[in-house]
Write a protein that holds these residues in place. Structure first.
Motif, PDB file in Angstrom:
ATOM      1  N   ARG A  30      -1.381   1.670  -0.057  1.00  0.00           N
ATOM      2  CA  ARG A  30      -2.214   2.621  -0.804  1.00  0.00           C
ATOM      3  C   ARG A  30      -3.076   1.900  -1.835  1.00  0.00           C
ATOM      4  NH1 ARG A  30       0.130   7.310  -4.684  1.00  0.00           N
ATOM      5  NH2 ARG A  30      -1.779   8.541  -4.914  1.00  0.00           N
ATOM      6  N   ALA A  31      -2.483   0.963  -2.557  1.00  0.00           N
ATOM      7  CA  ALA A  31      -3.236   0.219  -3.573  1.00  0.00           C
ATOM      8  C   ALA A  31      -4.377  -0.564  -2.937  1.00  0.00           C
ATOM      9  CB  ALA A  31      -2.296  -0.721  -4.333  1.00  0.00           C
ATOM     10  N   LYS A  32      -4.120  -1.191  -1.801  1.00  0.00           N
ATOM     11  CA  LYS A  32      -5.166  -1.964  -1.128  1.00  0.00           C
ATOM     12  C   LYS A  32      -6.290  -1.060  -0.622  1.00  0.00           C
ATOM     13  CE  LYS A  32      -2.486  -5.968   0.244  1.00  0.00           C
ATOM     14  NZ  LYS A  32      -3.276  -6.885  -0.580  1.00  0.00           N
TER      15      LYS A  32
ATOM     16  N   ASP B 229      -7.556  10.351  -1.123  1.00  0.00           N
ATOM     17  CA  ASP B 229      -6.176   9.892  -1.248  1.00  0.00           C
ATOM     18  C   ASP B 229      -5.261  11.113  -1.347  1.00  0.00           C
ATOM     19  OD1 ASP B 229      -3.747   8.748  -1.846  1.00  0.00           O
ATOM     20  OD2 ASP B 229      -4.423   7.752  -3.675  1.00  0.00           O
TER      21      ASP B 229
ATOM     22  N   LEU C 238      -8.383   0.443  -3.531  1.00  0.00           N
ATOM     23  CA  LEU C 238      -9.046  -0.535  -4.382  1.00  0.00           C
ATOM     24  C   LEU C 238     -10.546  -0.487  -4.112  1.00  0.00           C
ATOM     25  CD1 LEU C 238      -8.724  -2.949  -6.337  1.00  0.00           C
ATOM     26  CD2 LEU C 238      -8.544  -4.411  -4.341  1.00  0.00           C
TER      27      LEU C 238
ATOM     28  N   ASN D 296       3.275   1.844  -1.141  1.00  0.00           N
ATOM     29  CA  ASN D 296       2.511   1.635  -2.375  1.00  0.00           C
ATOM     30  C   ASN D 296       1.552   0.459  -2.266  1.00  0.00           C
ATOM     31  OD1 ASN D 296       3.301   3.769  -4.155  1.00  0.00           O
ATOM     32  ND2 ASN D 296       5.310   2.809  -4.294  1.00  0.00           N
ATOM     33  N   LYS D 297       1.987  -0.612  -1.599  1.00  0.00           N
ATOM     34  CA  LYS D 297       1.103  -1.770  -1.388  1.00  0.00           C
ATOM     35  C   LYS D 297      -0.115  -1.367  -0.558  1.00  0.00           C
ATOM     36  CE  LYS D 297       4.449  -5.587  -1.558  1.00  0.00           C
ATOM     37  NZ  LYS D 297       3.784  -6.423  -2.558  1.00  0.00           N
TER      38      LYS D 297
END
Length: 182
Positions: free
Chosen positions: A54-56, A67, A59, A51-52
């Protein structure tokens, strides 16, 4: 060139805190495109890291990368590695857009490597404190990673840096991130 069994065994013998595997996807359907991430199951450190990452990555809305999400799978290295394991597929070699706009773009590959480095170091609770001087020294980076407990020794990385494309840049990015966040 390592078998899946050897990869898991090396990670388990080294008693790593995390197993992170980077790939490029391919499909007979040349329309398939995008980034995706695999973990063995939901609810653990592997999912937190996924999740970290993917979020980065997403962004940056200008990145021309679809995605495809975080998925569970029973891949050998996910199933038989003792540490939390994450496997990412950067893009599809079989898709001309992904190949030309992501996989042949040093800027986009560096961006992905930076996202991976930062997410891994955040998971390891390395805090941001100061900005480092810019460097491009692979040996310096290995020293920093070893001193901070990210790797147990530089020999493996030195011996394999030419076998894995962009491994050297990923190592340097991780070291820069550590130094920046002390």
């Amino acid at each position: 060139t390592l078998s899946l069994e050897e990869r898991a065994r090396i990670a388990n013998d080294a008693d790593v805190d995390l197993y992170f595997s980077v790939h490029c996807n391919s499909a007979s359907n040349t329309a398939a495109k995008g980034w995706e991430c695999y973990i063995i199951s939901k609810g653990g450190r592997a999912e937190i890291l996924a999740n970290k990452i993917r979020a980065k990555i997403f962004l940056n809305t200008s990145l021309p990368l679809k995605d495809r999400g975080i998925k569970t799978a029973s891949y050998y290295v996910l199933r038989y590695t003792d540490a939390p394991a994450v496997l990412v597929e950067n893009a599809f070699l079989s898709n001309s857009d992904d190949r030309n706009n992501i996989l042949k773009s040093d800027i986009n590959l560096n961006y992905l490597a930076t996202c991976y480095s930062e997410a891994i170091l955040e998971l390891l609770d390395i805090e941001i404190k100061t900005k480092p001087e810019e460097t491009d020294s692979f040996n310096w980076a290995l020293t920093v990673l070893e001193a901070n407990g990210v790797i147990t020794g530089p020999e493996y990385w030195k011996n394999n840096k030419d076998k894995v494309q962009y491994l050297e840049q990923l190592i340097i990015n991780m070291a820069n991130y550590i130094e920046k966040n002390k």
